[in-house]
Design a protein around this motif. Structure first.
Motif, short mmCIF file in Angstrom:
data_model
loop_
_atom_site.label_atom_id
_atom_site.label_comp_id
_atom_site.label_asym_id
_atom_site.label_seq_id
_atom_site.Cartn_x
_atom_site.Cartn_y
_atom_site.Cartn_z
N LEU A 1 0.90 -1.02 0.00
CA LEU A 1 -0.08 0.10 0.10
C LEU A 1 0.97 1.14 0.14
O LEU A 1 0.65 2.39 -0.51
N GLU A 2 2.11 1.12 0.78
CA GLU A 2 2.64 2.26 0.76
C GLU A 2 3.55 2.53 -0.84
O GLU A 2 3.63 3.82 -1.19
N HIS A 3 3.67 1.34 -1.33
CA HIS A 3 4.27 1.67 -2.79
C HIS A 3 3.25 2.10 -3.74
O HIS A 3 3.50 2.91 -4.54
N LEU A 4 2.04 1.49 -3.45
CA LEU A 4 1.02 2.15 -4.25
C LEU A 4 0.57 3.64 -4.16
O LEU A 4 0.40 4.41 -4.91
N LEU A 5 0.83 4.24 -2.91
CA LEU A 5 0.55 5.37 -2.44
C LEU A 5 1.77 6.22 -3.19
O LEU A 5 1.47 7.37 -3.90
N ASP B 1 3.13 10.85 9.16
CA ASP B 1 3.50 9.82 10.00
C ASP B 1 4.50 8.75 9.34
O ASP B 1 5.20 8.28 9.90
N MET B 2 4.21 8.69 7.90
CA MET B 2 4.93 7.73 7.23
C MET B 2 6.69 8.39 7.11
O MET B 2 7.55 7.50 7.39
N VAL B 3 6.71 9.45 6.74
CA VAL B 3 8.07 10.14 6.82
C VAL B 3 8.59 10.07 8.47
O VAL B 3 9.93 9.75 8.43
N ALA B 4 7.74 10.22 9.46
CA ALA B 4 8.39 10.23 10.63
C ALA B 4 8.90 8.84 11.16
O ALA B 4 10.01 8.52 11.80
N ARG B 5 8.21 7.81 10.45
CA ARG B 5 8.61 6.34 10.68
C ARG B 5 9.67 5.98 9.80
O ARG B 5 10.14 4.67 9.85
N GLY B 6 10.36 6.89 9.00
CA GLY B 6 11.39 6.37 8.05
C GLY B 6 10.82 6.39 6.66
O GLY B 6 11.90 5.88 5.92
N GLY B 7 9.74 6.73 6.42
CA GLY B 7 9.45 6.43 4.80
C GLY B 7 10.27 7.32 4.04
O GLY B 7 10.27 8.52 4.33
N PRO C 1 10.72 9.87 -2.20
CA PRO C 1 10.75 11.14 -2.52
C PRO C 1 9.41 11.61 -2.90
O PRO C 1 9.16 12.90 -2.72
N SER C 2 8.28 10.97 -3.25
CA SER C 2 6.94 11.39 -3.41
C SER C 2 6.43 11.90 -2.20
O SER C 2 5.82 12.64 -2.41
N PHE C 3 6.65 11.01 -1.21
CA PHE C 3 6.21 11.45 0.05
C PHE C 3 6.74 13.05 0.69
O PHE C 3 5.85 13.79 1.13
N LEU C 4 8.03 13.08 0.56
CA LEU C 4 8.74 14.42 0.60
C LEU C 4 8.03 15.61 -0.36
O LEU C 4 7.72 16.55 0.22
N PHE C 5 8.05 15.31 -1.54
CA PHE C 5 7.78 16.21 -2.47
C PHE C 5 6.19 16.64 -2.02
O PHE C 5 5.94 17.81 -2.16
N ALA C 6 5.02 15.75 -1.79
CA ALA C 6 4.03 15.89 -1.61
C ALA C 6 3.87 16.97 -0.35
O ALA C 6 3.24 17.71 -0.06
N LEU C 7 4.63 16.62 0.72
CA LEU C 7 4.63 17.44 1.98
C LEU C 7 4.99 18.73 1.66
O LEU C 7 4.46 19.70 2.23
N LEU C 8 6.17 19.01 0.82
CA LEU C 8 6.55 20.29 0.38
C LEU C 8 5.66 20.98 -0.44
O LEU C 8 5.80 22.28 -0.41
N SER C 9 4.89 20.48 -1.12
CA SER C 9 4.04 21.10 -2.11
C SER C 9 2.58 21.32 -1.76
O SER C 9 1.81 21.92 -2.28
N ARG C 10 2.27 21.03 -0.51
CA ARG C 10 0.78 21.04 0.00
C ARG C 10 0.51 22.64 0.35
O ARG C 10 -0.35 22.82 0.68
N GLY C 11 1.59 23.55 0.20
CA GLY C 11 1.18 24.90 0.35
C GLY C 11 1.25 25.54 1.58
O GLY C 11 0.97 25.59 2.81
#
Length: 113
Positions: free
Chosen positions: A62-66, A94-100, A103-113
């Motif tokens: 599911l994380e790969h799918l996300l 939560d995913m990034v805090a757990r070590g995820g 790059p898409s997770f970080l990019f999404a966090l940075l682009s959320r405005g």
């Protein structure tokens, strides 16, 4: 379950099972009425799910799918990535805090405005 969590699940569900899976869910009366573009599992069906369906292996899938979903959303025109990053914010944090480290997770966090 909070509204944001329901939206998170609906976004990923729609992406994961594609139109054929959505038709199967609707055909078996497992969805609840919602907006045309939204898929929402029926509350009774959702309540019947327990934690055993999501094994560690399934969680990784599911994380790969996300990750795949966020990459596709980042390539599309419009506000899909921004909108979904805002909806998925608690999950992404939560995913990034757990070590995820996707790059898409970080990019999404940075682009959320």
């Amino acid at each position: 379950m909070h509204i944001a969590e329901i939206k998170q699940a609906a976004i990923l569900l729609s992406f994961a099972i594609k139109p054929l899976g959505i038709r199967k869910l609707k055909g078996n009366s497992l969805t609840a009425p919602d907006r045309n573009r939204a898929v929402r599992l029926h509350d009774v069906f959702h309540a019947s799910l327990d934690g055993s369906w999501c094994t560690n292996e399934r969680s990784v899938e599911l994380e790969h799918l996300l990750d795949t979903y966020l990459v596709e959303a980042s390539r599309s025109e419009g506000l899909d990535l921004w909108r979904n990053a805002r909806i998925l914010l608690p999950k992404l944090e939560d995913m990034v805090a757990r070590g995820g480290d996707a790059p898409s997770f970080l990019f999404a966090l940075l682009s959320r405005g």
